[in-house]
Scaffold this active site. Structure first.
Site, PDB file in Angstrom:
ATOM      1  N   THR A 139       0.825  -1.216   0.000  1.00 59.20           N
ATOM      2  CA  THR A 139       0.000   0.000   0.000  1.00 59.20           C
ATOM      3  C   THR A 139       0.851   1.255   0.000  1.00 59.20           C
ATOM      4  OG1 THR A 139      -1.845  -1.115   1.064  1.00 59.20           O
ATOM      5  CG2 THR A 139      -1.723   1.247   1.386  1.00 59.20           C
ATOM      6  N   THR A 181       1.750  -4.194   4.415  1.00 60.86           N
ATOM      7  CA  THR A 181       1.595  -4.449   5.850  1.00 60.86           C
ATOM      8  C   THR A 181       1.133  -5.875   6.154  1.00 60.86           C
ATOM      9  OG1 THR A 181      -0.679  -3.626   5.788  1.00 60.86           O
ATOM     10  CG2 THR A 181       1.047  -2.045   6.397  1.00 60.86           C
ATOM     11  N   ASP A 182       0.486  -6.522   5.165  1.00 56.98           N
ATOM     12  CA  ASP A 182      -0.205  -7.782   5.489  1.00 56.98           C
ATOM     13  C   ASP A 182       0.732  -8.895   5.951  1.00 56.98           C
ATOM     14  OD1 ASP A 182      -2.705  -6.751   5.022  1.00 56.98           O
ATOM     15  OD2 ASP A 182      -2.800  -7.427   2.942  1.00 56.98           O
TER      16      ASP A 182
END
Ligand code: ASP
Length: 309
Positions: free
Chosen positions: A13, A92-93
């Site tokens: 992101t 971030t995942d």
């Protein structure tokens, strides 16, 4: 001598973009190249910045090949005397998994700082530029060696890092001891000593990704049965990590299947699915108490299985 910092970009992101600045959900992840992320942000005056686009993906899709390529590029740059540190931009995942993978395969003596964003670069609330600037400051500062993650001004150790929230800007947490430091206006303050660094075990960096040991991550829950454990054993998984209830307990039907798995030589670890604790003591013969999240326990088991073929 003016040192160098290397930014290795992988997507996420932080490199995401939406058609509208008000759109924080319908954006495309991994859309912008690394140089666009750096445009106009403050960088440490002590260092020149180099960039390299190692991957360009949503981190939910990170795989063995991505990890191996990223770790090898980081290793090559870290070996250069003029390089003071590395910054990795990431989604971030799966950030916590990549952080632990890099720590355990490289155990870098220089700073290797991961950063990410909860808002795309196009957002009114974009947090990527500040996070990237802070990560560069931590890498240039040099006092926090090894793998860390810098998000929302906090410097987290790799061990125990976890993503807690899918949307909030303060989405991450770490071990109960809290962040190693905060970054304020490019400076680290205060700074507390971290735990002893985990050693490097680089076997996976030389092994064909197709030959990496397979490690499954399954969950125990109300109504769970052992079928998925049996299926993982049948499919040839060499390790199973169970995201377990509370104090790393598992449903008795799952436990019976795990016993069958152990009897077949499969390594079984249990980690609590409670996300706000610093690990738990092990069940007899099962879990390593030092591992915090099931996802990081899976990375650790993968590293260890590769070291003992
Ligand atoms: N899906 C994105 C990723 O992990 C989420 C993010 O970066 O915040 O790549």
């Amino acid at each position: 001598m003016r040192t160098r910092l290397v930014v290795l970009a992988t997507g996420g992101t932080i490199a995401g973009s939406a058609a509208s600045a008000a759109d924080n959900l319908g954006y495309r992840s991994a859309a912008l190249p690394v140089d666009a992320l750096l445009a106009g942000i403050p960088t440490p005056s002590s260092s020149a910045i180099e960039t390299e686009q190692v991957a360009q993906l949503d981190s939910k899709d990170v795989d063995e090949t991505t990890w191996q390529r990223l770790a090898r590029r980081a290793r090559d740059h870290l070996a250069r005397p003029e390089v003071a540190g590395i910054v990795v931009t990431h989604g971030t995942d799966t950030l916590e998994e990549t952080a632990w993978f890099l720590q355990r395969t490289l155990a870098p003596a220089k700073p290797l700082v991961l950063t990410a964003a909860m808002r795309p670069a196009s957002s009114l609330q974009s947090d990527g530029p500040q996070n990237l600037s802070d990560a560069l400051a931590v890498a240039a500062d040099g006092r926090v060696a090894g793998v860390t993650a810098v998000l929302g001004g906090a410097v987290w150790p790799a061990r125990g890092l976890r993503k807690l929230h899918p949307y909030r800007l303060d989405a991450f947490a770490g071990p109960d001891a809290g962040p190693l430091a905060w970054v304020r206006e490019g400076r680290l303050m205060p700074l507390r000593p971290g735990a002893a660094p985990a050693p490097a075990d680089p076997a996976l960096l030389e092994l064909d990704p197709a030959a990496w040991p397979r490690v499954a991550m399954l969950a125990s829950h109300a109504g769970a049965d052992g079928d998925l454990v049996d299926a993982a054993v049948h499919a040839g998984y060499r390790g199973i990590v169970v995201a377990a209830t509370g104090h790393a307990t598992v449903h008795r039907r799952v436990e019976a299947a795990l016993e069958r798995a152990r009897a077949r030589g499969v390594a079984v670890w249990v980690a609590s699915r409670c996300t706000a604790s610093d690990g738990v003591p092990p069940l007899p013969g099962a879990s390593d108490p030092r591992w915090f999240t099931p996802a990081q326990a899976r990375v650790e088991l993968l590293v260890r299985l590769a070291a003992t073929p």
